[in-house]
Scaffold this motif. Structure first.
Motif, PDB file in Angstrom:
ATOM      1  N   CYS A 105       0.661  -0.934   0.152  1.00 33.79           N
ATOM      2  CA  CYS A 105       0.164  -0.012   0.321  1.00 33.79           C
ATOM      3  C   CYS A 105       1.144   1.381  -0.271  1.00 33.79           C
ATOM      4  CB  CYS A 105      -0.968   0.560   0.951  1.00 33.79           C
ATOM      5  SG  CYS A 105      -2.760   0.360   0.632  1.00 33.79           S
ATOM      6  N   LEU A 106       2.050   0.789   0.926  1.00 30.80           N
ATOM      7  CA  LEU A 106       2.273   2.475   1.127  1.00 30.80           C
ATOM      8  C   LEU A 106       4.115   3.060  -0.173  1.00 30.80           C
ATOM      9  CD1 LEU A 106       5.226   2.476   4.463  1.00 30.80           C
ATOM     10  CD2 LEU A 106       3.543   4.809   3.157  1.00 30.80           C
ATOM     11  N   TYR A 107       3.735   1.441  -1.061  1.00 34.01           N
ATOM     12  CA  TYR A 107       4.908   1.607  -1.977  1.00 34.01           C
ATOM     13  C   TYR A 107       3.836   2.744  -3.248  1.00 34.01           C
ATOM     14  CZ  TYR A 107       8.055   0.662  -6.001  1.00 34.01           C
ATOM     15  OH  TYR A 107       8.287   0.818  -7.919  1.00 34.01           O
ATOM     16  N   ILE A 108       2.992   2.065  -3.134  1.00 34.04           N
ATOM     17  CA  ILE A 108       1.628   2.126  -4.630  1.00 34.04           C
ATOM     18  C   ILE A 108       1.530   3.786  -3.968  1.00 34.04           C
ATOM     19  CG2 ILE A 108      -0.592   2.004  -5.477  1.00 34.04           C
ATOM     20  CD1 ILE A 108       1.536   0.520  -5.763  1.00 34.04           C
ATOM     21  N   LEU A 109       1.350   3.914  -2.625  1.00 35.10           N
ATOM     22  CA  LEU A 109       0.884   5.572  -3.029  1.00 35.10           C
ATOM     23  C   LEU A 109       1.906   6.881  -3.019  1.00 35.10           C
ATOM     24  CD1 LEU A 109      -1.473   4.729   0.400  1.00 35.10           C
ATOM     25  CD2 LEU A 109      -2.048   5.699  -1.401  1.00 35.10           C
ATOM     26  N   LEU A 110       2.898   6.296  -2.348  1.00 37.00           N
ATOM     27  CA  LEU A 110       4.895   7.279  -2.880  1.00 37.00           C
ATOM     28  C   LEU A 110       4.320   7.383  -4.280  1.00 37.00           C
ATOM     29  CD1 LEU A 110       6.410   5.812  -0.093  1.00 37.00           C
ATOM     30  CD2 LEU A 110       5.479   7.999   0.079  1.00 37.00           C
ATOM     31  N   TYR A 111       4.429   6.137  -4.917  1.00 37.47           N
ATOM     32  CA  TYR A 111       4.485   6.501  -6.299  1.00 37.47           C
ATOM     33  C   TYR A 111       3.214   6.819  -7.063  1.00 37.47           C
ATOM     34  CZ  TYR A 111       4.087   4.278 -11.130  1.00 37.47           C
ATOM     35  OH  TYR A 111       3.662   3.793 -12.511  1.00 37.47           O
ATOM     36  N   VAL A 112       2.426   6.846  -6.861  1.00 35.79           N
ATOM     37  CA  VAL A 112       1.152   7.402  -6.938  1.00 35.79           C
ATOM     38  C   VAL A 112       1.552   9.077  -7.197  1.00 35.79           C
ATOM     39  CG1 VAL A 112      -1.957   8.016  -7.061  1.00 35.79           C
ATOM     40  CG2 VAL A 112      -0.464   5.602  -7.494  1.00 35.79           C
ATOM     41  N   ILE A 457       6.116  14.002   2.995  1.00 39.39           N
ATOM     42  CA  ILE A 457       4.997  13.063   2.452  1.00 39.39           C
ATOM     43  C   ILE A 457       4.508  12.164   2.751  1.00 39.39           C
ATOM     44  CG2 ILE A 457       5.309  12.573   0.504  1.00 39.39           C
ATOM     45  CD1 ILE A 457       2.731  14.631   0.442  1.00 39.39           C
ATOM     46  N   ILE A 458       5.723  11.160   2.756  1.00 41.13           N
ATOM     47  CA  ILE A 458       5.826   9.943   3.868  1.00 41.13           C
ATOM     48  C   ILE A 458       4.839   9.496   5.110  1.00 41.13           C
ATOM     49  CG2 ILE A 458       7.607   9.965   4.396  1.00 41.13           C
ATOM     50  CD1 ILE A 458       8.138   7.127   3.986  1.00 41.13           C
ATOM     51  N   TRP A 459       4.635  10.679   6.088  1.00 40.79           N
ATOM     52  CA  TRP A 459       5.016  10.849   7.010  1.00 40.79           C
ATOM     53  C   TRP A 459       3.596  11.281   6.650  1.00 40.79           C
ATOM     54  CZ3 TRP A 459       7.783   7.834   9.388  1.00 40.79           C
ATOM     55  CH2 TRP A 459       8.715   8.015   8.647  1.00 40.79           C
ATOM     56  N   GLN A 460       3.023  12.258   6.358  1.00 39.54           N
ATOM     57  CA  GLN A 460       1.207  12.291   5.548  1.00 39.54           C
ATOM     58  C   GLN A 460       1.182  11.218   5.559  1.00 39.54           C
ATOM     59  OE1 GLN A 460       1.119  15.538   3.859  1.00 39.54           O
ATOM     60  NE2 GLN A 460       2.198  16.871   4.314  1.00 39.54           N
ATOM     61  N   ILE A 461       1.361  10.961   5.107  1.00 40.08           N
ATOM     62  CA  ILE A 461       0.732   9.120   3.981  1.00 40.08           C
ATOM     63  C   ILE A 461       0.477   7.932   5.893  1.00 40.08           C
ATOM     64  CG2 ILE A 461       1.165   7.154   1.968  1.00 40.08           C
ATOM     65  CD1 ILE A 461       1.968   8.724   0.631  1.00 40.08           C
ATOM     66  N   VAL A 462       1.971   7.886   6.153  1.00 37.49           N
ATOM     67  CA  VAL A 462       1.768   6.638   7.503  1.00 37.49           C
ATOM     68  C   VAL A 462       1.027   7.081   8.569  1.00 37.49           C
ATOM     69  CG1 VAL A 462       2.888   6.325   9.338  1.00 37.49           C
ATOM     70  CG2 VAL A 462       4.465   6.295   7.300  1.00 37.49           C
TER      71      VAL A 462
END
Lengths: 876, 107
Positions: A105-112, A457-462
């Motif tokens: 999920c994380l990989y995809i979200l970061l990718y998108v 952004i990664i921390w927001q996503i996390v």
């Protein structure tokens, strides 16, 4: 007559309770006295006094502040950890599933996220637009990402709204540019001709040289940091001279700057940029006067702040229609201009003439949906395992409730527990993602750099992921568990409610629906890809290779000697020089009409240029007329069946007909001399389009048909011939079947992605099933003991325990079949040549899912069925 | 710990002692304003009172409810033995030093 409410509320909020009454009283008394003389001052004074109390000695201490919830929270965490520790295997199943889901999920979200952030880094990006063109004829409208080369400078001149404008051009059929510096040489791709204003529109970061005036002079060039490192290493690149050769000629360029290749992500990804009027190609651009044809330039404008893009679009359309009125009328065209915000190009624009390959909003949506489903499967595991095992927590809840815990308190406790598990899973997922990043990048064919870990952004996503996953996984168990009645559970008659059991079954069905659906789609995509690889294309793609010539001098003078040299080799059957090869895009199309018609009746027909050996080398059969000879230099053409069809000419009568292009008076004429059988010259996404060939001997791509299994000798011989005839250029070659394969890059990426998702989905499903089976077996341990004593066989017991779950998987298969079938037939619509969906695309995945589920369950069932019944029954 | 009595605290403490058993925030404020002939903020009085209570110079008790105060009780302050001793010490100290001023006319 009352003290100001807000000030009072503020005082009550922060002031410690043992002081509040006195302070409030005194303040009120002072206020009332003051109020008699001046209400206004009294109010202000009251508020001011309140502010003055806002100091530590008068504040509620944090330690005392709502001490109960804080301690309760500590207590919840402690109980959660104890429970996790007590049921290690179940915790492990939960955490493992969630971690696996989260990593993907994380990989995809970061990718998108990265795909959507393309071109965000340009200063004032929201004011930068690309001007694109809709060209309509009577029949159809074509949208192009480009505009006529001549137009943009006039727009910049005549519209005050335009702050900056820049054109970018490149030749679609010139991919490789040979760079020579001293004794070093290399091929460089993605080179653009750009106006000197390019860097006023776009933001780049320069490592060497100055961004100002770097493209002012013809034959000035800026290169990317990557190219600079390859050619000059650490050394100074600015003011160095590069000799660039391609099939437009050889020129010397002076390097004026080096930009950071890794700064920002843009739909334009140049390796080098040269001044627009450089070289022979630059000469064509300088001479461009055409306002209707010649749509070859990518035009970018930066509008002044406050300009309405929609209004500007209309103005530009009117302006172009007015100025090109006569020309457009002659050709029977209408032109409508549009503005595309550059930040939207990468994801939302998918025109046929994009400057580089863009992403696709639908593709990204599919990725997000699939990864959300994976996370959902992991959440379902948590729900199922925690509700199934709720009996073990029932007493705890009963006691909590009798000690005064409300429903909400228990709700929060279990939500805390699920969030804790999510936090643990994500804490594990981050390092795992970091380690697996290179593998994920191989799967997605995209370079997501490790820099993302330092991007906020990664921390927001996390954090978003923790909250969403935690709440989602925890909400149902929390509601379920908190609704237990204290008296009932403490009395000991705990029953699983039927609704909960059914819901659990429903969720398992849902999990397997997703898994089976994914297997079905993998199978269909794989078969379609294989079908496209194996399909007969109308020519023989085996045992063929392409040797490209890149420099103009070589193309002019060395093609023929080279062809003569290699056709003498024993292994070489035939060789031809062509402009295009299978897998390359035919970039030229021309409007043609029959004798007696006008430009209004013209049909768009692709054009290719080949020598006399082309059809023989490619093994394309001739249906009528004759092939090319060296004498066919007067515009003679050979058409394919599709062209004959759209023009309304019968194949046998075609040779001898004439075709024309251009408005009456200045039309050119092409006599047809032959018709060839249709072959797939572009990818199988498209039907075979009308195509014609004309004769020209000096074409850059040598296609060699050979008959040999000794590739190394063949290649060595070809290279020797090359070195003798064309020593200035490095020898390069590729096989035709590989080049065809490259057209299906997107499908292969999709296949790899869905494949990995499928494996992940099945894995997580099985974790859940394994957990549930373990729980079921544990619950029925006495029943199994008694059955065994009464003579049940191990096989019948395994069947008894497995049956329920297998039913669920079977139901899932039945439900998903029509949905997956519908979705995949939609996907197949994009292909002109496609497989038909047959029954085994569904039977095989269903069987596979059943078998995998059986393996996951049987471990527990067999263990339970084999156990010694005495051990399990003696306890009571 | 050496007990310290700040200058403003001393004034407030004196007023608490002077209004024996009748001293509360507003009364101290009003009397001090009158004596000093300048405006004070009630919060300053409270800060001083709370600090002295912590140091043990004053004790407090709740009084009855009055209409003026929006139904809040008054909090009365009374000087403790320690507070009284502190005042005495200050008085002696100041008086002693004052007496050492030579009798010179400052007119």
């Amino acid at each position: 007559m009352h003290p100001p409410k807000k000030a009072l509320a503020f005082l009550r909020w922060f002031c410690r309770e043992d002081y509040l009454e006195e302070i409030e009283g005194d303040l009120t008394e002072v206020f009332k006295k003051q109020h008699e003389s001046s209400p206004f001052i009294a109010k202000w004074k009251f508020a001011w006094s309140v502010v003055k109390y806002f100091r530590p000695e008068f504040m509620k201490s944090l330690k005392n502040y709502q001490s109960n919830p804080f301690d309760m929270y500590n207590h919840y965490v402690k109980i959660s950890i104890r429970n996790l520790w007590k049921n290690k295997s179940y915790s492990l199943l939960n955490i493992l599933g969630l971690t696996a889901g989260t990593v993907s999920c994380l990989y995809i979200l970061l990718y998108v996220q990265e795909q959507y952030s393309f071109d965000d880094h340009h200063k004032n990006a929201e004011r930068i637009f690309r001007v694109i063109t809709d060209i309509s004829t009577n029949e159809k409208t074509d949208r192009m990402a480009t505009i006529s080369t001549a137009i943009l400078p006039f727009i910049q001149e005549d519209f005050p709204e335009v702050e900056e404008a820049a054109r970018v051009l490149y030749r679609a059929d010139v991919n490789d540019h040979l760079f020579r510096v001293g004794d070093k040489s290399m091929y460089v791709t993605e080179g653009y001709y750009a106006d000197s204003t390019f860097f006023n529109v776009f933001t780049y970061r320069f490592i060497q040289g100055s961004i100002r005036h770097c493209l002012d002079k013809p034959h000035s060039m800026v290169i990317s940091s990557v190219v600079a490192a390859k050619l000059f290493g650490e050394g100074e690149a600015v003011n160095q001279t590069i000799t660039m050769s391609d099939n437009f000629g050889t020129n010397e360029y002076t390097i004026t700057g080096v930009f950071d290749y890794n700064y920002g992500r843009s739909h334009i990804r140049p390796n080098f940029i040269v001044n627009i009027y450089s070289g022979r190609f630059g000469g064509f651009i300088r001479k461009a006067r055409e306002w209707a044809w010649d749509n070859n330039a990518y035009g970018y404008v930066k509008l002044r702040p406050g300009t309405d893009a929609k209004e500007f679009e209309v103005k530009v359309t009117n302006y172009v229609s007015e100025r090109a009125k006569q020309r457009l009328a002659e050709l029977g065209y209408t032109k409508v201009m549009h503005l595309q915000p550059i930040q939207e190009i990468h994801v939302h624009s998918n025109l046929s003439s994009e400057i580089s390959k863009n992403s696709n909003a639908n593709f990204l949506l599919i990725l997000i949906i699939v990864s959300a489903f994976i996370q959902l499967i992991a959440c379902i595991n948590f729900m199922n395992l925690s509700t199934a095992r709720s009996a073990s927590r029932a007493k705890e809840i009963g006691i909590r409730k009798s000690a005064g815990a409300g429903k909400t308190a228990i709700l929060w406790q279990f939500l805390n527990e699920s969030i804790l598990i999510t936090v643990i899973s994500i804490a594990l997922a981050l390092p795992v993602l970091y380690l697996l990043l290179p593998y994920f990048n191989i799967i997605s064919q995209y370079t997501l750099s490790a820099d993302i870990f330092s991007n906020p952004i990664i921390w927001q996503i996390v954090i978003a992921l923790i909250i969403i996953t935690g709440l989602f996984a925890g909400s149902y168990p929390a509601f379920y568990l908190s609704s237990f009645k204290a008296i009932e559970v403490l009395k000991g008659n705990f029953h699983h409610r039927l609704s909960a059991v059914n819901l659990r079954k429903g969720l398992v069905v849902f999990q397997f629906m997703i898994s089976v659906g994914l297997i079905v789609s993998v199978m269909i995509i794989r078969n379609q890809v294989r079908f496209m690889q194996d399909k007969e294309l109308g020519f023989n793609k085996e045992q063929k290779l392409v040797i490209p010539f890149r420099s103009r001098d070589a193309i002019r003078t060395r093609i023929e000697p080279f062809l003569n040299a290699i056709t003498k080799l024993a292994a070489v059957k035939n060789a031809t020089a062509a402009r295009n090869y299978p897998g390359s895009k035919i970039g030229v199309d021309i409007d043609l009409y029959k004798t007696g018609q006008t430009m209004n009746d013209a049909k768009l027909i692709f054009a290719d240029q080949v020598d006399e050996n082309y059809f023989e080398t490619m093994e394309i059969p001739l249906l009528a007329g004759r092939g090319f000879t060296k004498a066919d230099t007067l515009g003679q053409i050979i058409i394919n069946e599709a062209a004959a069809r759209v023009l309304g000419i019968s194949i046998s009568e075609a040779p001898g007909e004439n075709l024309h292009t251009g408005p009456a008076g200045e039309a050119s004429t092409y006599p047809i001399i032959g018709v060839i059988k249709d072959f797939n010259f572009s990818s199988l996404h498209e039907e075979i389009k009308p195509l014609f060939f004309h004769y020209h001997p000096g074409n850059p791509n040598i296609i060699v048909s050979f008959q040999s299994n000794d590739y190394s000798t063949l290649l060595a011989n070809l290279e020797t011939a090359w070195k003798q005839i064309n020593p200035q250029e490095p020898f390069a070659y590729f096989f035709v079947d590989e080049s065809i394969q490259k057209q299906y890059e997107t499908e292969n990426t999709l296949l790899r992605l869905i494949n990995s998702f499928t494996i992940l989905a099945i894995f997580i499903c099985c974790l859940g099933l394994f957990g549930l089976a373990a729980f079921k077996a544990e619950q029925r341990v006495k029943e199994i003991g008694i059955r065994k004593i009464l003579g049940a066989t191990t096989t019948s017991l395994v069947a008894l325990l497995s049956k329920d779950f297998l039913w669920l998987v079977l139901i899932a298969c039945v439900i998903i079949t029509p949905i997956a079938g519908w979705a995949m037939s939609r996907w197949l619509q994009d292909y002109a040549y496609r497989i038909s969906i047959s029954w085994w695309f569904f039977v095989f995945p269903a069987t596979a899912a059943l078998l995998i589920a059986l393996v996951a369950i049987s471990f527990q069932s067999i263990k339970a069925a084999m156990a010694n019944p005495v051990k399990n029954l003696r306890a009571e | 710990m050496a007990q310290i009595l700040g200058e403003f605290e001393e004034l407030v403490l004196l007023m608490v002692a002077a209004q024996h058993d009748e001293a509360y925030g507003v009364s101290i404020l009003e009397n001090l304003e009158e004596e000093l002939d300048k405006k004070l903020n009630i919060s300053a009085i409270h800060v001083a009172l709370k600090r002295m209570e912590y140091k043990g110079f004053v004790n407090s008790r709740f009084g009855g409810i009055t209409e003026d105060r929006g139904g809040r009780r008054k909090k009365y302050y009374i000087v403790t033995a320690l507070g009284k001793r502190m005042l005495d010490e200050q008085y002696t100290l100041r008086n002693g030093i004052y007496k050492r001023i030579p009798k010179i006319s400052f007119g």
